[in-house]
Design an enzyme around this catalytic site. Structure first.
Site, PDB file in Angstrom:
ATOM      1  N   GLU A  95      37.395  56.300 -36.300  1.00 16.36           N
ATOM      2  CA  GLU A  95      36.027  55.888 -35.996  1.00 16.36           C
ATOM      3  C   GLU A  95      34.970  56.822 -36.565  1.00 16.36           C
ATOM      4  OE1 GLU A  95      36.079  53.627 -31.937  1.00 16.36           O
ATOM      5  OE2 GLU A  95      37.142  55.515 -31.597  1.00 16.36           O
ATOM      6  N   HIS A 104      34.479  51.520 -22.496  1.00 16.08           N
ATOM      7  CA  HIS A 104      33.061  51.172 -22.386  1.00 16.08           C
ATOM      8  C   HIS A 104      32.720  50.331 -21.163  1.00 16.08           C
ATOM      9  CE1 HIS A 104      32.182  52.892 -26.258  1.00 16.08           C
ATOM     10  NE2 HIS A 104      33.063  52.128 -26.865  1.00 16.08           N
ATOM     11  N   ASP A 108      31.906  51.828 -34.229  1.00 13.61           N
ATOM     12  CA  ASP A 108      31.676  53.276 -34.211  1.00 13.61           C
ATOM     13  C   ASP A 108      31.637  53.855 -35.616  1.00 13.61           C
ATOM     14  OD1 ASP A 108      31.266  53.848 -31.556  1.00 13.61           O
ATOM     15  OD2 ASP A 108      33.367  54.178 -31.099  1.00 13.61           O
TER      16      ASP A 108
END
Length: 265
Positions: A156, A51, A182
């Site tokens: 996730e 990210h 997530d």
């Protein structure tokens, strides 16, 4: 192989049933963050390459710094692509967190790319940072790094939780790690980690890990000590609770709030 640099200390602690606390590295780019994490008492760092814009070169420098002070460097790679994981392992990471592993086939692919033969098909690169560049035979290097590398499958999605037991059964996967942000988002309850459905997911993952002799990790849960204690009682032994950004923001906001409340003469 006797090599102080090569030993994965987080993996040793996990094998002893101890708690491993891991600090996320999101925005720091210099090797100093490894020393800062160690000074705080963390056992490991995970460098977030999914990210954030951290380069491979910056991540490698942080990994090497961590190795030199006995902190276990782990990278959360950006995808399940074999190249992402193996390159940072060659550059100094002692473990990888592979995101979005939802099926047995995906878990097996992680092992295939990150373990040397006969357990997988990782390309042999010789000695490197994780071995302190020690002069070892390729056979010894392969065997030792298979033993010391920590492979973490991140669960996730609801599908991943449904397949948790089967994923845990995959030889070569060391840990099932719930990516709480997530998973809760996929469930339609973003950020509600204490929700009954999330608790069921943690419980199912804990059962799967325990049944197959694997470790359980959790990320994203911070500040709620009661909930963290519940997770520890459940069997969690690896926690990525906070990051450089989170700690800076929380401390900075607290200082600003306190000073803003002072009455000026």
């Amino acid at each position: 192989m006797s090599n102080a640099v090569g030993e994965n200390r987080a993996k040793r602690k996990l094998a002893a049933g101890e708690l491993v606390l891991c600090m996320g590295v999101n925005q720091m780019r210099t090797p100093n963050i490894a020393m800062i994490a160690a000074a705080c008492g963390f056992d490991a760092i995970y460098i977030d390459l999914e990210h954030n814009p951290t380069s491979l070169e910056a991540a490698a420098a942080i990994c090497v710094a961590a190795l030199g002070i006995g902190l276990t460097p782990i990278a959360r790679v950006s995808s399940r692509d074999a190249h992402d994981a193996t390159r940072i392992l060659d550059c100094g990471a002692q473990g990888v967190m592979v995101p979005h592993v939802s099926t047995v086939a995906e878990a097996k692919a992680v092992v295939e790319s990150c373990r040397y033969p006969p357990h997988g098909h990782r390309s042999a690169s010789g000695s490197g940072p994780t071995l302190g560049y020690a002069a070892r035979s390729q056979s010894e290097i392969n065997s030792y790094l298979n033993q010391e590398t920590l492979l973490i499958a991140m669960l996730e999605t609801p599908e991943a939780i449904e397949n948790a037991d089967a994923i845990a059964a995959v030889d070569g996967i060391d840990m099932l790690h719930i990516g709480s942000s997530d998973l809760s988002t996929e469930m339609g309850i973003p950020g509600q980690y204490n929700h009954a459905r999330m608790r069921q997911a943690y419980e199912a993952t804990a059962r799967a890990a325990r049944a197959h002799g694997k470790w359980m990790g959790v990320g994203g849960v911070r500040e709620d000590l009661e909930f963290q204690t519940w997770l520890l009682q459940l069997g969690m032994r690896y926690l990525t609770g906070g990051s450089d950004v989170g700690y800076i923001l929380s401390a900075g906001r607290a200082d600003v709030k306190r000073l803003r409340e002072v009455q000026l003469p």
